[in-house]
Design a protein around this motif. Structure first.
Motif, mmCIF file in Angstrom:
data_model
loop_
_atom_site.group_PDB
_atom_site.id
_atom_site.type_symbol
_atom_site.label_atom_id
_atom_site.label_comp_id
_atom_site.label_asym_id
_atom_site.label_seq_id
_atom_site.Cartn_x
_atom_site.Cartn_y
_atom_site.Cartn_z
ATOM 1 N N ILE A 396 28.969 19.289 14.286
ATOM 2 C CA ILE A 396 30.151 19.349 13.428
ATOM 3 C C ILE A 396 30.258 18.077 12.600
ATOM 4 O O ILE A 396 30.626 18.113 11.415
ATOM 5 C CB ILE A 396 31.419 19.558 14.283
ATOM 6 C CG1 ILE A 396 31.367 20.925 14.990
ATOM 7 C CG2 ILE A 396 32.679 19.459 13.433
ATOM 8 C CD1 ILE A 396 32.487 21.144 15.968
ATOM 9 N N SER A 400 30.351 19.603 8.930
ATOM 10 C CA SER A 400 31.725 19.690 8.393
ATOM 11 C C SER A 400 32.624 18.757 9.179
ATOM 12 O O SER A 400 33.373 19.194 10.051
ATOM 13 C CB SER A 400 32.249 21.125 8.466
ATOM 14 O OG SER A 400 32.159 21.614 9.801
ATOM 15 N N TYR A 433 41.817 19.165 17.099
ATOM 16 C CA TYR A 433 40.668 20.032 17.369
ATOM 17 C C TYR A 433 40.082 19.696 18.735
ATOM 18 O O TYR A 433 39.967 18.514 19.117
ATOM 19 C CB TYR A 433 39.605 19.863 16.292
ATOM 20 C CG TYR A 433 39.978 20.513 14.973
ATOM 21 C CD1 TYR A 433 39.392 21.715 14.582
ATOM 22 C CD2 TYR A 433 40.911 19.935 14.125
ATOM 23 C CE1 TYR A 433 39.732 22.314 13.378
ATOM 24 C CE2 TYR A 433 41.262 20.531 12.923
ATOM 25 C CZ TYR A 433 40.660 21.717 12.564
ATOM 26 O OH TYR A 433 41.000 22.318 11.369
ATOM 27 N N VAL A 461 38.661 28.573 15.810
ATOM 28 C CA VAL A 461 38.073 28.120 14.548
ATOM 29 C C VAL A 461 36.629 28.594 14.410
ATOM 30 O O VAL A 461 36.228 29.146 13.387
ATOM 31 C CB VAL A 461 38.146 26.587 14.436
ATOM 32 C CG1 VAL A 461 37.516 26.115 13.115
ATOM 33 C CG2 VAL A 461 39.596 26.126 14.517
ATOM 34 N N ASP A 462 35.821 28.393 15.462
ATOM 35 C CA ASP A 462 34.413 28.775 15.370
ATOM 36 C C ASP A 462 33.813 28.812 16.774
ATOM 37 O O ASP A 462 34.381 28.265 17.729
ATOM 38 C CB ASP A 462 33.646 27.779 14.496
ATOM 39 C CG ASP A 462 32.420 28.421 13.849
ATOM 40 O OD1 ASP A 462 32.036 29.523 14.308
ATOM 41 O OD2 ASP A 462 31.853 27.836 12.911
ATOM 42 N N TYR A 464 29.935 28.294 18.879
ATOM 43 C CA TYR A 464 28.605 27.712 18.763
ATOM 44 C C TYR A 464 27.805 28.003 20.024
ATOM 45 O O TYR A 464 28.371 28.113 21.127
ATOM 46 C CB TYR A 464 28.695 26.191 18.567
ATOM 47 C CG TYR A 464 29.497 25.770 17.358
ATOM 48 C CD1 TYR A 464 28.892 25.610 16.114
ATOM 49 C CD2 TYR A 464 30.872 25.524 17.462
ATOM 50 C CE1 TYR A 464 29.630 25.217 15.004
ATOM 51 C CE2 TYR A 464 31.610 25.134 16.365
ATOM 52 C CZ TYR A 464 30.978 24.978 15.140
ATOM 53 O OH TYR A 464 31.702 24.601 14.049
ATOM 54 N N ASP A 473 25.421 27.999 14.821
ATOM 55 C CA ASP A 473 26.778 28.390 14.466
ATOM 56 C C ASP A 473 26.878 29.921 14.445
ATOM 57 O O ASP A 473 26.137 30.591 13.717
ATOM 58 C CB ASP A 473 27.133 27.817 13.090
ATOM 59 C CG ASP A 473 28.623 27.972 12.761
ATOM 60 O OD1 ASP A 473 29.291 28.773 13.448
ATOM 61 O OD2 ASP A 473 29.090 27.298 11.822
ATOM 62 N N GLU A 474 27.781 30.489 15.280
ATOM 63 C CA GLU A 474 27.918 31.959 15.349
ATOM 64 C C GLU A 474 28.753 32.514 14.202
ATOM 65 O O GLU A 474 28.773 33.728 13.973
ATOM 66 C CB GLU A 474 28.558 32.366 16.671
ATOM 67 C CG GLU A 474 27.714 32.040 17.899
ATOM 68 C CD GLU A 474 28.337 32.569 19.162
ATOM 69 O OE1 GLU A 474 28.198 33.786 19.423
ATOM 70 O OE2 GLU A 474 28.962 31.773 19.892
ATOM 71 N N HIS A 475 29.503 31.663 13.513
ATOM 72 C CA HIS A 475 30.315 32.092 12.366
ATOM 73 C C HIS A 475 31.260 33.255 12.734
ATOM 74 O O HIS A 475 31.273 34.299 12.088
ATOM 75 C CB HIS A 475 29.432 32.507 11.185
ATOM 76 C CG HIS A 475 28.593 31.385 10.641
ATOM 77 N ND1 HIS A 475 29.125 30.327 9.951
ATOM 78 C CD2 HIS A 475 27.235 31.171 10.725
ATOM 79 C CE1 HIS A 475 28.149 29.479 9.593
ATOM 80 N NE2 HIS A 475 26.988 29.959 10.052
ATOM 81 N N LYS A 476 32.022 33.076 13.799
ATOM 82 C CA LYS A 476 33.031 34.075 14.174
ATOM 83 C C LYS A 476 34.284 33.356 14.630
ATOM 84 O O LYS A 476 34.238 32.193 15.062
ATOM 85 C CB LYS A 476 32.512 35.015 15.251
ATOM 86 C CG LYS A 476 32.283 34.363 16.622
ATOM 87 C CD LYS A 476 31.864 35.408 17.637
ATOM 88 C CE LYS A 476 31.764 34.783 19.048
ATOM 89 N NZ LYS A 476 31.422 35.803 20.061
ATOM 90 N N THR A 477 35.403 34.041 14.528
ATOM 91 C CA THR A 477 36.699 33.433 14.858
ATOM 92 C C THR A 477 37.500 34.264 15.846
ATOM 93 O O THR A 477 38.726 34.189 15.882
ATOM 94 C CB THR A 477 37.531 33.223 13.593
ATOM 95 O OG1 THR A 477 37.713 34.495 12.943
ATOM 96 C CG2 THR A 477 36.851 32.254 12.651
#
Length: 479
Positions: A396, A400, A433, A461-462, A464, A473-477
């Motif tokens: 992270i 980002s 966070y 948020v995300d 991993y 990064d799984e890119h899901k929320t």
């Protein structure tokens, strides 16, 4: 069954019904969090629903006693209605007039013709409804024939009252029996007026339960205070039942409306067709609305509830603690609730791992932010959760970064490891966070990035995955 015994059953039944329902209401308020969970209007609606149930219980008792009274002999029935008139009906002039009418009929059937005539003369005719007035004039006709008096005036009044009730005999049959002086036939007709077709008592009770449930659930579900909800499983089942009962009740009301119109008026073919079309349209509207709000929610909402360890150290420590995951097909939310009675759920300020009541139990572990590479893993635990959190933190920080990033390992009240990683402002709010271990998934350690502003709900948020070497990064929320 004796008439006096039936009267005692009626009186005792009314008292017992009131006592039992009162105890149920008191028990409901004392053993549940209803007074805290719903507002004043909701409490009023709930009390009103129980009053409605009490009314229908009394009506059920009346129907049961009335059906039993039809099987009594004329002498026993006279004793029963005499007690009703003097003990119960005396406070209501219309009921008193009806009771005197029944007494006059029984006295006539027992051969006490003079007494029956006196009882009839004591009745105020204006206090009787049309069906009762028709029976009143029928008894006058019979008594006039028995006393060899002129019955023309009473017969004209009897024929003038139009009623579809099956209690009184046909006008032409009465006229024929009067003209031919068929006293025995007239007495037989009077005896026939004791048998009246009524709705079975069980159906009256079922109808009352239907109306009670609809009102009761409406009061619970629509008047909840802030942070309170109904238990999801109960709310789902109760709402589906309420919608189904509302459909059945609507159909019953339309049917009864048609029967009343048909009883009081001769319906033409056009009127029947209009009534049928309107009824179909109304039933379709009710069906569509109930299906949308009821059945659709059954298939669209996937609510899972799980009892977890209660981290609270305050007044909620003795309450049960639930994790509720709601998936509506678009978004997934996870919230935590306290519940003492298992019916009303109070939303917890924070989830288990970040409960504000357990800050004093949180243990801090020295930061390993300066360590850029995860330490070697052991054989028993191929992917250590602390190493996975460190790897995701570094990922992270490169991809980002947050504001004021700093890695701090912490433990919650259950001993689970998580890490505070930094803060970031968004839409005027400052979010903290954290990285949380979500266990192994397909041989990889899954780490969840969450954020929270103050005491608001935790947001996902995300997600991993760490396989021991790299972070994905799984890119899901959502869960």
């Amino acid at each position: 069954m004796k008439g006096k015994t039936l009267f005692i059953i009626y009186q005792a039944g009314r008292i017992i019904t009131a006592i039992i329902l009162s105890i149920c209401v008191i028990f409901l308020f004392l053993k549940t969090q209803m007074l805290q969970a719903i507002n004043t209007l909701g409490v009023s609606v709930v009390i009103f629903s129980w009053l409605v149930l009490e009314v229908f219980c009394i009506l059920t008792l009346n129907a049961y006693v009335r059906n039993k009274s039809m099987k009594l002999s004329n002498e026993e029935h006279l004793a029963y209605v005499t007690l009703l008139s003097h003990k119960v009906y005396k406070r209501n002039k219309k009921l008193k007039a009806y009771g005197l009418l029944l007494m006059a009929r029984d006295e006539l059937l027992l051969g006490h013709h003079g007494k029956a005539q006196e009882t009839l003369h004591s009745i105020v005719i204006e206090n009787l409804n049309p069906n009762q007035q028709k029976l009143y004039y029928f008894l006058q006709v019979v008594l006039s024939v028995l006393f060899n008096q002129d019955s023309h005036d009473s017969l004209v009044r009897y024929n003038a009252i139009k009623s579809k009730s099956e209690q009184c005999p046909d006008d032409e049959e009465v006229k024929k029996a009067v003209e031919e002086k068929q006293n025995d036939e007239l007495i037989k007709m009077v005896q026939g007026t004791r048998v009246v077709k009524r709705m079975p008592s069980c159906l009256t009770f079922i109808l009352g339960l239907m109306i009670f449930h609809i009102i009761f659930f409406h009061g619970l579900s629509t008047q909840l205070n802030t942070r309170w909800i109904l238990r999801p499983r109960y709310a789902l089942c109760a709402s589906l039942m309420a919608y189904l009962l509302f459909i059945l009740l609507s159909g019953y009301v339309l049917y009864k409306a048609y029967r009343v119109r048909k009883m009081n008026h001769e319906l033409s073919t056009l009127h029947k067709a209009i009534h049928f079309i309107i009824s179909v349209i109304l039933m379709l509207v009710v069906l569509v609305v109930c299906t949308y709000y009821g059945v659709a929610s059954l298939f669209l909402n996937d609510v899972k509830e799980r009892k977890v360890a209660n981290p609270a150290q305050n007044a909620y420590a003795s309450w049960k603690y639930y994790e509720i995951i709601d998936d509506n097909g678009y978004t997934t939310t996870k919230n935590y609730y306290h519940s003492q009675d298992g019916l009303f759920f109070l939303k917890a300020n924070l989830p288990v791992r970040k409960s504000t009541q357990n800050k004093q139990m949180t243990q801090s572990v020295p930061s390993q932010e300066t360590q850029t590479e995860p330490a070697p893993t052991t054989q028993n635990d191929p992917i250590d959760n602390k190493q996975a959190i460190l790897a995701v933190y570094n990922f992270i920080k490169q991809e980002s970064p947050l504001d004021q990033m700093q890695l701090e390992y912490l433990y919650d009240a259950k001993g689970n490891l998580y890490a505070r990683v930094g803060q970031k402002k968004d839409n005027g709010k400052t979010y903290s966070y954290t990285l949380n271990d979500n266990g192994m998934k397909s041989g990889q350690r899954e780490i969840v990035l969450e954020r929270q502003s103050g005491s608001e709900d935790v947001q996902l948020v995300d997600f991993y995955l760490f396989d021991g070497n790299k972070v994905t990064d799984e890119h899901k929320t959502s869960w």
